[in-house]
Design a protein around this motif. Structure first.
Motif, PDB file in Angstrom:
ATOM      1  N   TRP A 198       2.614   1.848  -3.259  1.00 19.13           N
ATOM      2  CA  TRP A 198       1.595   2.286  -4.219  1.00 19.13           C
ATOM      3  C   TRP A 198       1.310   3.770  -4.043  1.00 19.13           C
ATOM      4  O   TRP A 198       1.237   4.534  -5.014  1.00 19.13           O
ATOM      5  N   GLN A 199       1.156   4.180  -2.764  1.00 21.42           N
ATOM      6  CA  GLN A 199       0.872   5.587  -2.482  1.00 21.42           C
ATOM      7  C   GLN A 199       2.053   6.478  -2.862  1.00 21.42           C
ATOM      8  O   GLN A 199       1.876   7.596  -3.314  1.00 21.42           O
ATOM      9  N   LYS A 200       3.246   5.969  -2.666  1.00 16.26           N
ATOM     10  CA  LYS A 200       4.434   6.794  -2.933  1.00 16.26           C
ATOM     11  C   LYS A 200       4.738   6.907  -4.427  1.00 16.26           C
ATOM     12  O   LYS A 200       4.944   7.997  -4.941  1.00 16.26           O
ATOM     13  N   TYR A 239       0.831  -1.219   0.000  1.00 15.37           N
ATOM     14  CA  TYR A 239       0.000   0.000   0.000  1.00 15.37           C
ATOM     15  C   TYR A 239       0.860   1.262   0.000  1.00 15.37           C
ATOM     16  O   TYR A 239       0.597   2.219  -0.734  1.00 15.37           O
ATOM     17  N   THR A 240       1.911   1.264   0.806  1.00 18.70           N
ATOM     18  CA  THR A 240       2.723   2.483   0.922  1.00 18.70           C
ATOM     19  C   THR A 240       3.578   2.718  -0.336  1.00 18.70           C
ATOM     20  O   THR A 240       3.753   3.861  -0.761  1.00 18.70           O
TER      21      THR A 240
END
Ligand code: EPS
Length: 365
Positions: A110-112, A107-108
């Protein structure tokens, strides 16, 4: 940032299921004897597939030296090391390509970045630690040859199980790096039951450097303990780092915590060998906490890239306790920090020489 260190500088690259992983070690002193053989022992200590208690992935982990070594001797130019992935199986991850596995970096990342390599977590996989261990083989060798510094570790806890004794002779005799040989069969049963249940568990690794002379470490922002903490924290799955007594110091009195000294040496080592960010000459003691592995076949709730709630199951060849293979990795990070600090100390303070008086390290670890 994929580069670690100042004067002994390591840059790693590669993904778990890509064609290869590698590193470039810049700043290595010339004149060291190094061959592909030099790396074999430590890489095997860290490798998967060595026991039923770790991931079943079988990587050859064979190092190719591409540069920086001429006729078996380091030349002072960048040393490039390459390990080809020989047992990658990216298809294991087909079902989670669009899912964010709970507890993972999916998730992180992906967000970054807005994109991710889903094959085993790509760059976020613990596969990357192979190259830290490889680079640190050079650092360990230099520290030992040049300064008599020895960096060793052991597994100090799995779940609620703690060793009843600390026997260095036992550590390399079992697949857990466990310092109490009498407990190994208990641990085997513990891990077998855990694996059967499909769940995972956390662990603690203790890493100790002996023979470090007083004076290594740079106040204020290059403290030895702050760099060791950052180094350990950079290892996958690490959630806590303690230096010396660490969090136990919260409940101590100053009269007990301060390490008194006599002509015989320091009488205790609550500080973990570091005072004011600088080595005291005592053993440097670091404890590292690993979270339980997040890759589980037990279904969990999560979201996918479309924002839908989904049930997530992770298949693949996973470690039920990542801490079991972490001892060589913690040793590696400690060795990288120490070598970098040793070179920095030599650069600035090499002319200071040995200062009177020198307090013997004492027996306390
Ligand atoms: C890892 C998952 C497993 C481990 C891997 C680290 O790999 P796979 O993606 O093939 O299931 O085998 O460890 C290594 C390959 C290694 O050399 O340490 C992970 O998710 O971190």
């Amino acid at each position: 940032m994929n580069t670690f260190g100042h004067l002994f500088r390591v840059t790693t690259f590669g993904e778990s299921h890509g064609p290869a992983i590698g590193c470039v070690v810049d700043g290595c002193p010339p004149g060291m004897a190094i061959s592909a053989e030099t790396f074999v022992t430590d890489l095997a200590r860290r490798a998967t597939g060595k026991s039923r208690h770790t991931s079943a992935r079988h990587e050859a982990d064979a190092v190719e030296i591409l540069s920086g070594v001429y006729e078996g001797i380091t030349t002072g130019t960048p040393i490039a090391l390459l390990i080809r992935n020989t047992d990658a199986r990216g298809k294991d991850y087909d079902r989670i390509v669009e899912q964010f596995r709970p507890g993972h970096a999916d998730y992180t990342y992906w967000q970054k970045y807005g994109i991710r390599d889903p094959r085993g977590g790509g760059r976020s996989s613990a596969r990357e630690t192979t190259m830290r261990v490889a680079a640190a083989v050079i650092a360990k060798q230099w520290l030992l040859d040049r300064h008599g510094v020895r960096v060793r570790g052991y597994l100090a806890q799995i779940g609620e199980v703690v060793p009843r004794t600390t026997d260095w002779a036992a550590v390399e005799s079992n697949p857990f790096f466990w310092p109490d040989v009498a407990q190994v069969s208990e641990l085997e049963a513990y891990m077998d039951a855990l694996r059967k249940s499909g769940d995972s568990v956390g662990a603690r690794v203790t890493t100790i450097a002996t023979g470090v002379p007083p004076g290594w470490g740079e106040p204020i922002y290059g403290k030895l303990d702050s760099e060791l903490a950052a180094a350990m924290m950079s290892i996958n799955a690490v959630k806590g780092v303690e230096i010396g007594d660490g969090f136990a110091a919260v409940a101590q009195r100053g009269s007990a915590h301060r390490d008194e000294a006599t002509h015989a040496g320091f009488l205790s080592n609550h500080a973990g060998g570091i005072l004011g960010g600088i080595s005291s000459g005592q053993a440097i003691v670091v404890s590292t906490a690993f979270k339980p592995t997040s890759s589980l076949r037990l279904p969990a709730r999560g979201l996918d890239v479309h924002g839908d709630e989904v049930e997530i199951v992770t298949t693949g060849r996973h470690d039920p306790c990542v801490g079991i293979r972490a001892t060589p990795i913690c040793e590696a990070m400690m060795a990288l920090v120490l070598m970098d600090q040793a070179l920095r100390h030599r650069a600035q303070c090499g002319d200071v020489g040995e200062v009177f008086p020198r307090i013997p390290p004492g027996a306390a670890m």
